[in-house]
Design a protein around this motif. Structure first.
Motif, PDB file in Angstrom:
ATOM      1  N   VAL A  16      -1.876  34.326 -40.277  1.00  0.00           N
ATOM      2  CA  VAL A  16      -2.111  32.990 -40.819  1.00  0.00           C
ATOM      3  C   VAL A  16      -3.310  32.321 -40.146  1.00  0.00           C
ATOM      4  N   LEU A  17      -3.550  32.608 -38.876  1.00  0.00           N
ATOM      5  CA  LEU A  17      -4.690  32.009 -38.171  1.00  0.00           C
ATOM      6  C   LEU A  17      -5.989  32.794 -38.367  1.00  0.00           C
ATOM      7  N   SER A  18      -5.929  33.918 -39.074  1.00  0.00           N
ATOM      8  CA  SER A  18      -7.138  34.712 -39.284  1.00  0.00           C
ATOM      9  C   SER A  18      -8.086  34.068 -40.292  1.00  0.00           C
ATOM     10  N   ASP A  19      -7.585  33.142 -41.080  1.00  0.00           N
ATOM     11  CA  ASP A  19      -8.439  32.447 -42.035  1.00  0.00           C
ATOM     12  C   ASP A  19      -9.214  31.340 -41.311  1.00  0.00           C
ATOM     13  N   PRO A  20     -10.535  31.278 -41.463  1.00  0.00           N
ATOM     14  CA  PRO A  20     -11.337  30.269 -40.741  1.00  0.00           C
ATOM     15  C   PRO A  20     -10.928  28.824 -41.033  1.00  0.00           C
ATOM     16  N   ILE A  25      -8.151  23.864 -39.184  1.00  0.00           N
ATOM     17  CA  ILE A  25      -7.074  22.876 -39.330  1.00  0.00           C
ATOM     18  C   ILE A  25      -6.210  22.867 -38.072  1.00  0.00           C
ATOM     19  N   PHE A  26      -5.851  24.050 -37.597  1.00  0.00           N
ATOM     20  CA  PHE A  26      -5.071  24.152 -36.356  1.00  0.00           C
ATOM     21  C   PHE A  26      -5.798  23.459 -35.211  1.00  0.00           C
ATOM     22  N   GLN A  27      -7.105  23.705 -35.083  1.00  0.00           N
ATOM     23  CA  GLN A  27      -7.876  23.105 -33.996  1.00  0.00           C
ATOM     24  C   GLN A  27      -7.853  21.577 -34.082  1.00  0.00           C
ATOM     25  N   ILE A  28      -7.974  21.054 -35.271  1.00  0.00           N
ATOM     26  CA  ILE A  28      -7.954  19.599 -35.458  1.00  0.00           C
ATOM     27  C   ILE A  28      -6.598  19.014 -35.074  1.00  0.00           C
ATOM     28  N   LEU A  29      -5.527  19.695 -35.445  1.00  0.00           N
ATOM     29  CA  LEU A  29      -4.183  19.147 -35.254  1.00  0.00           C
ATOM     30  C   LEU A  29      -3.557  19.490 -33.906  1.00  0.00           C
ATOM     31  N   PHE A  30      -4.156  20.380 -33.142  1.00  0.00           N
ATOM     32  CA  PHE A  30      -3.510  20.885 -31.928  1.00  0.00           C
ATOM     33  C   PHE A  30      -3.180  19.796 -30.915  1.00  0.00           C
ATOM     34  N   ASN A  31      -3.991  18.792 -30.796  1.00  0.00           N
ATOM     35  CA  ASN A  31      -3.760  17.756 -29.782  1.00  0.00           C
ATOM     36  C   ASN A  31      -2.707  16.739 -30.172  1.00  0.00           C
ATOM     37  N   LYS A  32      -1.808  17.147 -31.072  1.00  0.00           N
ATOM     38  CA  LYS A  32      -0.664  16.325 -31.477  1.00  0.00           C
ATOM     39  C   LYS A  32      -1.085  15.034 -32.181  1.00  0.00           C
ATOM     40  N   LEU A  89      -1.003  29.782 -28.929  1.00  0.00           N
ATOM     41  CA  LEU A  89      -1.743  28.710 -29.594  1.00  0.00           C
ATOM     42  C   LEU A  89      -2.577  27.906 -28.603  1.00  0.00           C
ATOM     43  N   GLU A  90      -2.039  27.669 -27.418  1.00  0.00           N
ATOM     44  CA  GLU A  90      -2.792  26.933 -26.406  1.00  0.00           C
ATOM     45  C   GLU A  90      -4.017  27.731 -25.951  1.00  0.00           C
ATOM     46  N   ILE A  91      -3.835  29.001 -25.702  1.00  0.00           N
ATOM     47  CA  ILE A  91      -4.955  29.859 -25.305  1.00  0.00           C
ATOM     48  C   ILE A  91      -6.002  29.914 -26.419  1.00  0.00           C
ATOM     49  N   THR A  92      -5.533  30.065 -27.642  1.00  0.00           N
ATOM     50  CA  THR A  92      -6.436  30.103 -28.795  1.00  0.00           C
ATOM     51  C   THR A  92      -7.223  28.808 -28.903  1.00  0.00           C
ATOM     52  N   TYR A  93      -6.538  27.684 -28.771  1.00  0.00           N
ATOM     53  CA  TYR A  93      -7.205  26.389 -28.851  1.00  0.00           C
ATOM     54  C   TYR A  93      -8.282  26.263 -27.779  1.00  0.00           C
ATOM     55  N   GLN A  95      -9.917  28.600 -26.262  1.00  0.00           N
ATOM     56  CA  GLN A  95     -11.026  29.511 -26.538  1.00  0.00           C
ATOM     57  C   GLN A  95     -11.919  29.005 -27.666  1.00  0.00           C
ATOM     58  N   ILE A  96     -11.328  28.531 -28.754  1.00  0.00           N
ATOM     59  CA  ILE A  96     -12.161  28.078 -29.866  1.00  0.00           C
ATOM     60  C   ILE A  96     -12.798  26.727 -29.561  1.00  0.00           C
ATOM     61  N   SER A  97     -12.206  25.964 -28.658  1.00  0.00           N
ATOM     62  CA  SER A  97     -12.787  24.676 -28.295  1.00  0.00           C
ATOM     63  C   SER A  97     -14.006  24.839 -27.409  1.00  0.00           C
ATOM     64  N   THR A  98     -14.107  25.961 -26.720  1.00  0.00           N
ATOM     65  CA  THR A  98     -15.261  26.193 -25.852  1.00  0.00           C
ATOM     66  C   THR A  98     -16.367  26.941 -26.577  1.00  0.00           C
ATOM     67  N   LYS A  99     -16.115  27.398 -27.783  1.00  0.00           N
ATOM     68  CA  LYS A  99     -17.091  28.135 -28.586  1.00  0.00           C
ATOM     69  C   LYS A  99     -17.579  27.242 -29.715  1.00  0.00           C
ATOM     70  N   ASP A 100     -18.779  27.529 -30.185  1.00  0.00           N
ATOM     71  CA  ASP A 100     -19.310  26.809 -31.334  1.00  0.00           C
ATOM     72  C   ASP A 100     -18.846  27.514 -32.594  1.00  0.00           C
ATOM     73  N   ILE A 101     -17.884  26.896 -33.290  1.00  0.00           N
ATOM     74  CA  ILE A 101     -17.448  27.482 -34.548  1.00  0.00           C
ATOM     75  C   ILE A 101     -17.868  26.593 -35.709  1.00  0.00           C
ATOM     76  N   ASN A 102     -18.978  25.836 -35.490  1.00  0.00           N
ATOM     77  CA  ASN A 102     -19.506  24.951 -36.526  1.00  0.00           C
ATOM     78  C   ASN A 102     -18.459  23.985 -37.028  1.00  0.00           C
ATOM     79  N   MET A 103     -17.789  23.372 -36.103  1.00  0.00           N
ATOM     80  CA  MET A 103     -16.669  22.492 -36.417  1.00  0.00           C
ATOM     81  C   MET A 103     -16.888  21.147 -35.747  1.00  0.00           C
ATOM     82  N   PRO A 104     -16.860  20.051 -36.487  1.00  0.00           N
ATOM     83  CA  PRO A 104     -16.944  18.750 -35.834  1.00  0.00           C
ATOM     84  C   PRO A 104     -15.707  18.490 -35.000  1.00  0.00           C
ATOM     85  N   LYS A 105     -15.883  17.854 -33.875  1.00  0.00           N
ATOM     86  CA  LYS A 105     -14.749  17.515 -33.018  1.00  0.00           C
ATOM     87  C   LYS A 105     -13.901  16.451 -33.707  1.00  0.00           C
TER      88      LYS A 105
END
Length: 107
Positions: A16-20, A25-32, A89-93, A95-105
């Motif tokens: 389910v997380l393999s889709d960009p 969406i997960f990255q946006i919502l992770f911080n509760k 999920l925490e580790i994933t968050y 990792q993707i938060s420290t990388k540029d995935i062309n995502m606005p914060k």
């Protein structure tokens, strides 16, 4: 996909997380922070049906929960995920938060 968080399997989680878009969406919502579909449509610049479909995938697996407030549905990362899933999920968050995935914060 499962509706019971205690039965989430690693393969389902990674699939389910393999889709960009779902990963974003997960990255946006992770911080509760709860978000409605309209906010996600604006942030991700994608059509509402597309965002709703991706939210449904995450919700069906149990990663997201939602609360209805009148006509609005507010989505957030579920509080009752298995510990192994929370760890991944925490580790994933992180990792993707420290990388540029062309995502606005998230705001």
């Amino acid at each position: 996909m499962s509706n019971n968080n205690s039965t989430i399997q690693p393969l389902e989680l990674f699939k389910v997380l393999s889709d960009p878009t779902r990963l974003k969406i997960f990255q946006i919502l992770f911080n509760k922070e709860s978000r409605c579909v309209g906010e996600l449509v604006e942030i991700l610049d994608q059509p509402q049906p597309t965002i709703s479909r991706h939210l449904n995938h995450l919700k069906k697996l149990g990663i997201l929960s939602c609360v209805r407030d009148g006509t609005w549905m507010w989505y957030e990362v579920s509080d009752d995920l298995p510990e192994w899933c929370q760890d991944i999920l925490e580790i994933t968050y992180k990792q993707i938060s420290t990388k540029d995935i062309n995502m606005p914060k998230p705001a």
